[in-house]
Design a protein around this motif. Structure first.
Motif, mmCIF file in Angstrom:
data_model
loop_
_atom_site.group_PDB
_atom_site.id
_atom_site.type_symbol
_atom_site.label_atom_id
_atom_site.label_comp_id
_atom_site.label_asym_id
_atom_site.label_seq_id
_atom_site.Cartn_x
_atom_site.Cartn_y
_atom_site.Cartn_z
ATOM 1 N N PHE A 282 0.909 -1.166 0.052
ATOM 2 C CA PHE A 282 -0.078 0.055 0.031
ATOM 3 C C PHE A 282 0.753 1.074 0.147
ATOM 4 O O PHE A 282 0.614 2.108 -0.755
ATOM 5 C CB PHE A 282 -1.005 0.051 1.395
ATOM 6 C CG PHE A 282 -2.129 1.113 1.100
ATOM 7 C CD1 PHE A 282 -3.111 0.733 0.581
ATOM 8 C CD2 PHE A 282 -1.832 2.353 1.612
ATOM 9 C CE1 PHE A 282 -4.389 1.789 0.707
ATOM 10 C CE2 PHE A 282 -2.630 3.304 1.518
ATOM 11 C CZ PHE A 282 -3.956 3.076 0.922
ATOM 12 N N ASP B 203 -8.327 6.507 -1.781
ATOM 13 C CA ASP B 203 -9.265 5.990 -2.553
ATOM 14 C C ASP B 203 -8.640 5.503 -4.002
ATOM 15 O O ASP B 203 -8.925 4.494 -4.518
ATOM 16 C CB ASP B 203 -10.565 6.960 -2.669
ATOM 17 C CG ASP B 203 -11.388 7.049 -1.510
ATOM 18 O OD1 ASP B 203 -11.171 6.224 -0.695
ATOM 19 O OD2 ASP B 203 -12.110 7.966 -1.448
ATOM 20 N N GLU C 217 -6.657 2.524 -3.519
ATOM 21 C CA GLU C 217 -7.595 1.131 -3.039
ATOM 22 C C GLU C 217 -8.097 0.836 -4.190
ATOM 23 O O GLU C 217 -8.187 -0.633 -4.549
ATOM 24 C CB GLU C 217 -8.687 1.581 -1.930
ATOM 25 C CG GLU C 217 -7.948 1.826 -0.938
ATOM 26 C CD GLU C 217 -9.081 2.100 0.449
ATOM 27 O OE1 GLU C 217 -9.909 2.393 0.057
ATOM 28 O OE2 GLU C 217 -8.695 1.837 1.579
ATOM 29 N N ASN C 218 -8.566 1.765 -5.317
ATOM 30 C CA ASN C 218 -9.088 1.491 -6.616
ATOM 31 C C ASN C 218 -8.280 0.767 -7.462
ATOM 32 O O ASN C 218 -8.475 -0.430 -8.290
ATOM 33 C CB ASN C 218 -9.799 2.755 -7.400
ATOM 34 C CG ASN C 218 -11.102 3.051 -6.542
ATOM 35 O OD1 ASN C 218 -11.580 2.385 -5.975
ATOM 36 N ND2 ASN C 218 -11.256 4.499 -6.609
ATOM 37 N N LEU D 294 -5.301 -1.044 -6.385
ATOM 38 C CA LEU D 294 -5.036 -2.400 -5.717
ATOM 39 C C LEU D 294 -6.290 -3.383 -6.359
ATOM 40 O O LEU D 294 -5.944 -4.591 -6.545
ATOM 41 C CB LEU D 294 -5.276 -2.145 -4.276
ATOM 42 C CG LEU D 294 -4.004 -1.677 -3.627
ATOM 43 C CD1 LEU D 294 -4.192 -1.256 -2.229
ATOM 44 C CD2 LEU D 294 -3.017 -2.881 -3.704
ATOM 45 N N LYS D 295 -7.423 -2.922 -6.292
ATOM 46 C CA LYS D 295 -8.541 -3.737 -6.723
ATOM 47 C C LYS D 295 -8.466 -4.024 -8.149
ATOM 48 O O LYS D 295 -8.696 -5.244 -8.806
ATOM 49 C CB LYS D 295 -10.044 -3.116 -6.482
ATOM 50 C CG LYS D 295 -11.117 -4.020 -6.836
ATOM 51 C CD LYS D 295 -12.517 -3.269 -6.398
ATOM 52 C CE LYS D 295 -13.435 -4.172 -6.736
ATOM 53 N NZ LYS D 295 -14.784 -3.559 -6.451
ATOM 54 N N GLU E 298 -5.423 -6.486 -3.849
ATOM 55 C CA GLU E 298 -5.938 -6.306 -2.510
ATOM 56 C C GLU E 298 -5.408 -7.153 -1.445
ATOM 57 O O GLU E 298 -5.062 -6.602 -0.107
ATOM 58 C CB GLU E 298 -7.613 -6.233 -2.458
ATOM 59 C CG GLU E 298 -8.271 -5.418 -3.471
ATOM 60 C CD GLU E 298 -8.894 -6.590 -4.498
ATOM 61 O OE1 GLU E 298 -9.927 -6.580 -4.799
ATOM 62 O OE2 GLU E 298 -7.864 -6.981 -5.207
ATOM 63 N N SER F 238 -2.062 -6.211 0.126
ATOM 64 C CA SER F 238 -1.625 -4.444 0.565
ATOM 65 C C SER F 238 -0.770 -4.303 1.780
ATOM 66 O O SER F 238 -0.103 -3.298 1.672
ATOM 67 C CB SER F 238 -2.995 -3.691 0.865
ATOM 68 O OG SER F 238 -3.801 -4.331 1.966
#
Length: 250
Positions: free
Chosen positions: A93, A114, A117-118, A120-121, A126, A129
């Protein structure tokens, strides 16, 4: 016009590497840079990102001379994924969050989090992380470096052999994701590649380099067996399977 490359040249002492390279890209273009080892693919990408300074020529991004863009402004316009990278001990992360550095003024915002995280997805990271980057496989680390470049939200994404450490499934997954981002965000991507079949599957523009010069540039129609023979010195046939052109060495 997202990117205009106007006759850039670069040489080391006693060795010319690229000479008068010129091409242009629009929003949504996915360019595969092709050619044999030593043709100048990596040098070209480094000149576009100002890692190397061309002896001549100009690179324009949305009409702006990129040589005038400094630090954070350059990073907001161009993101670069090199062939090799460090694996110092950071969480996945935090490593990806570093890509937001050009946008961070005082502290990390919720929008920065955000965006990370987007991505990572998007790259199926995910579950990684909170793992440390020095514990990852080469392929996993490569996806993290790509994710770091994506969170920069660049106008032009440069990638130097991004699939070299990936297995077949992840090669397809990463290049498909890049194509999706290019189309969805209307950016340009320039990917130096060796695999002609992957290039034909995902790219819509092709730049063929030979001995540091542009041999040809255009869409998929330029990639015929004669051109490949001239650039790679190998006879091939090009057949179609399920609507996808496939290059077969003879």
């Amino acid at each position: 016009m997202t990117l205009l490359v106007n006759n850039i040249s670069f040489s080391y002492p006693k060795k010319d590497v690229i000479n008068n390279i010129a091409f242009s890209l629009r929003q949504g273009d996915y360019l595969a840079v092709l050619g044999t080892n030593g043709a100048g693919k990596s040098t070209l990408l480094k000149c576009l990102n100002k890692i190397l300074k061309p002896q001549s020529g100009v690179v324009y991004i949305n009409g702006i001379d990129s040589s005038r863009l400094k630090g954070p402004e350059l990073a907001k316009n161009i993101a670069y994924v090199p062939q090799s990278h460090d694996c110092s001990k950071k969480t996945v992360f935090d490593s990806i969050l570093l890509g937001r550095k050009p946008y961070i003024k005082w502290d990390v915002t919720q929008r920065d989090i955000d965006i990370v995280e987007n991505v990572l997805k998007l790259l199926n990271l995910e579950n990684y992380s909170m793992r440390y980057t020095n514990e990852l496989s080469g392929g996993e680390l490569q996806k993290v470096i790509i994710a770091r470049a994506l969170v920069q939200e660049p106008k032009v994404l440069l990638m130097d052999e991004p699939t070299s450490n990936l297995d077949l499934k992840n090669q397809i997954e990463v290049l498909k994701t890049i194509k999706y981002i290019v189309n969805e965000r209307k950016i340009s991507a320039i990917v130096a590649m060796h695999d002609l079949n992957l290039a034909l599957r995902f790219a819509n523009k092709f730049l063929l380099l030979k001995e540091g010069e542009v041999f040809d540039f255009g869409d998929a129609t330029i990639l015929n067996s004669e051109l490949i023979k001239n650039v790679y010195d190998i006879d091939v046939a090009i057949e179609e399977f399920s609507g996808i052109p496939v290059v077969i060495p003879i």
